[in-house]
Design an enzyme around this catalytic site. Structure first.
Site, mmCIF file in Angstrom:
data_model
loop_
_atom_site.group_PDB
_atom_site.id
_atom_site.type_symbol
_atom_site.label_atom_id
_atom_site.label_comp_id
_atom_site.label_asym_id
_atom_site.label_seq_id
_atom_site.Cartn_x
_atom_site.Cartn_y
_atom_site.Cartn_z
ATOM 1 N N ASP A 181 -5.532 -6.575 8.847
ATOM 2 C CA ASP A 181 -4.227 -6.951 8.300
ATOM 3 C C ASP A 181 -3.528 -7.863 9.293
ATOM 4 O OD1 ASP A 181 -1.439 -6.690 7.056
ATOM 5 O OD2 ASP A 181 -2.566 -5.258 5.838
ATOM 6 N N TYR B 26 0.718 -14.008 -9.913
ATOM 7 C CA TYR B 26 -0.112 -12.814 -9.836
ATOM 8 C C TYR B 26 -1.140 -12.807 -10.963
ATOM 9 C CZ TYR B 26 -1.137 -7.904 -8.773
ATOM 10 O OH TYR B 26 -1.736 -6.729 -8.401
#
Length: 645
Positions: free
Chosen positions: A419, A537
């Site tokens: 991450d 999205y």
């Protein structure tokens, strides 16, 4: 055993157990006698010092019953296995409390002071494996009773018997029992009447050893870092060589510990290749190290070594570095811990005449000793569905990425938690069910060089990549007319380019490894059934599904399976479903924010609140052999909200 004494036992155990320069893996031992010294609580065999508590990790024994072992005339004539089995039964019969297997050192501890600490400090073992007895006068102060020196003796009954006789001689000479004992090629024993005094005495003598070796310390020379191409070729070569002999893939690590890496640049490599320094080193790193002159020389050396009775778990390549080898992540960590200690021991001893290994006969005793087989068995390879696999998961600091990474680790995989949120990745990895199989790692999925560097870090740490899960993503929720182009492009970068860069790097590694692999693209139900006011999205999640199908076609010939997960709305731990996003969803649906989650749950056929563990379970299935014939497919985990036809 009274509560106060047990509390003190836990206290001294943790005080030394947290120090890896004192104790490696599950080594070391501690004990406390009751105030009247009639019973003794001693660490149970195989228990880590830091894992002890007032209710677990120790066995209470009757001291007189334990010491009666020295009255038995039959033991000396028995063969080793028969004798040690008799001794173990004797200790079990002396047990009056606690739970577990009595330590092989039970009799040894019983004859010493009220509190006893036995450890394997790097500095003390540099003396034990180096200058030994001749160094003791230099670290002993005038007027104080000297330490007792014990030449190497096979552990168990023989060591206890030897120290008993030596302690009796010492007592006649000095009027007291020894409180400090140095055991050649083994460790340090200290005892005292009080817990604090015992811990302080231990620290004092380790410090004296450190100071003794500081005067002759030699500078370290470390090898230059391997470039990415060489690193990858080396790890592939190790994997293929191991598989050719053992039929399974190893975990391998190119250590970044400077002291261990430096072994490749001096004569200490010859010492470690010639034998082993102590019993613990034989148990966790093998009877000797592999020594190769070059990376090209390593495969042949490795193939010959892995079939040995006590196979090496350390491979030193001259002027390249030190590799650790094992068949699972836990054993790999154990091997590195002991190998780092060995490097520290040999480095210190090199300035004082050098270190020496156990003799071949003493090494054979340890290799064949049942007690050490028992300790080794506690690191047995896991049997979970993904045991032996190495996974890379992006977006693992929070939300579904975190749930997927933790789920894969729980299923037995060694998982890199990748991450851009370094703190979040560390927290997520630490919260894993098996933290030793969790490796927090910085990765910006939009940066090509950063992605490649992160994969190289995984290869350095575990030697291979078997699973890649693309889960990093964002969901900027806007009406079409209000969508900022900056966020549109960012969604494309993270949700599509990021998936592409990670999948490409994983595919390159898996293809080179030559024995397949698994990839999962975390899409969404929105990739199948568009949601309102979610253009970026919708587009990227649908794009991920089509990328997955194309990659499945491309990589199938390499045995690499590529599938997708399309979860429904997962609210647990989600950064996407933050308060602002929930307000936006409420406006879209014309409902109150507190009604949003119940509204979406009610859309599912099962009326269920989907958890991260539900999605992780689907990922585990797709990564397991149970799904070996499944590729190019989308598994929908949405409670029956979108029906795929």
């Amino acid at each position: 055993m009274d509560k106060q004494s047990l509390g003190q036992l836990v206290e001294i155990s943790r005080a030394v157990g947290v120090r890896e320069d004192y104790v490696q893996v599950g080594g070391g031992n501690t004990s406390v006698k009751s105030p009247d010294c009639r019973t003794m609580a001693i660490k149970a065999s195989g228990t880590a010092l830091t894992a002890m508590s007032e209710s677990a990790g120790w066995v209470e024994v009757d001291v007189a019953a334990v010491l009666s072992i020295f009255d038995r005339q039959d033991l000396a004539a028995l063969e080793t296995d028969a004798r040690e089995a008799q001794v173990l039964r004797h200790f079990y019969s002396a047990a009056v409390g606690g739970k577990g297997r009595p330590s092989v050192e039970t009799a040894l501890h019983a004859m010493l002071g009220r509190f006893v600490i036995h450890t394997h400090p790097v500095a003390a073992n540099a003396l034990n494996c180096g200058p030994g007895l001749k160094a003791l006068p230099e670290i002993t102060r005038a007027g104080e009773p000297p330490p007792l020196w014990v030449s190497y003796t096979d552990p168990g009954w023989r060591l206890a018997h030897t120290i008993r006789l030596a302690a009796e001689t010492y007592q006649r000479a000095h009027g007291c029992l020894p409180t400090v004992i140095f055991m050649e090629n083994h460790g340090l024993l200290v005892s005292a009447a009080e817990a604090d005094a015992c811990v302080a005495l231990h620290a004092e003598w380790v410090t004296r050893c450190e100071r003794y070796f500081e005067a002759g310390a030699k500078p370290l020379r470390t090898p230059p870092p391997l470039d990415s191409e060489t690193l990858r070729k080396a790890m592939v070569s190790i994997r293929k060589s191991w598989r050719e002999i053992k039929g399974s893939s190893p975990f391998a690590r190119l250590t970044d510990n400077a002291e261990l890496a430096s072994v490749a640049c001096d004569e200490r490599a010859d010492v470690l290749a010639a034998g082993s320094l102590s019993p613990d080193h034989i148990v966790y790193t093998g009877a000797h190290a592999i020594l190769a002159d070059s990376l090209d020389d390593l495969p042949a050396k490795l193939k010959a070594a892995v079939v040995e009775k006590s196979p090496p778990r350390v491979a030193v390549v001259r002027d390249v570095g030190s590799f650790l080898l094992a068949d699972d992540a836990k054993k790999l960590d154990a091997a590195e811990s002991l190998a780092v200690a060995a490097a520290g021991i040999t480095h210190r001893a090199s300035g004082r005449g050098g270190a020496h290994n156990l003799s071949a006969g003493h090494a054979d005793f340890i290799i064949n000793w049942e007690a050490e087989h028992y300790r080794s068995s506690l690191l047995a390879t896991a049997t979970e569905p993904l045991a032996g696999k190495v996974a890379v998961v992006t977006g693992a600091a929070s939300g579904l990425g975190c749930g997927l990474a933790q789920g894969l680790a729980e299923a037995g995989a060694a998982v890199a938690f990748c991450d851009v949120d370094d703190g979040g990745a560390k927290e997520a990895a630490a919260a894993s069910a098996a933290p030793f199989r969790a490796f927090p790692l910085h990765m910006d999925v939009t940066d090509e060089a950063d992605v490649a560097a992160a994969f190289d870090q995984v290869l350095r740490h575990w030697g291979r990549v078997d699973i890649a899960v693309c889960a990093a993503g964002i969901a900027p929720a806007y009406e079409l007319v209000d969508t900022p182009v900056k966020l549109w492009r960012l969604a494309l970068e993270i949700n599509l380019t990021g998936y592409f860069l990670v999948a490409r790097e994983a595919a390159r590694i898996m293809r080179a490894q030559g024995d397949g692999g698994t990839m999962i693209m975390l899409s969404s139900k929105s990739g199948l059934d568009a949601s309102k006011a979610n253009s970026a999205y919708n587009a990227t999640k649908a794009g991920e599904l089509h990328l997955m199908r194309g990659w499945a076609l491309e990589l199938g010939g390499d045995g690499i399976r590529v599938n997708a997960l399309a979860p429904g709305n997962v609210f647990e731990g989600s950064k996407i479903w933050n308060p602002e996003y929930i307000k936006t969803a409420a406006r879209k649906k014309g409902i109150k924010p507190e009604e949003v989650i119940p509204y979406y749950v009610n859309l599912t056929a099962l009326k269920c609140d989907i958890k991260r563990s539900d999605v992780a379970a689907a990922a585990v299935f797709l990564c397991s052999d149970a799904a070996r014939c499944i590729t190019g497919q989308t598994l929908v985990v949405d409670g029956g909200q979108v029906m795929v036809r």
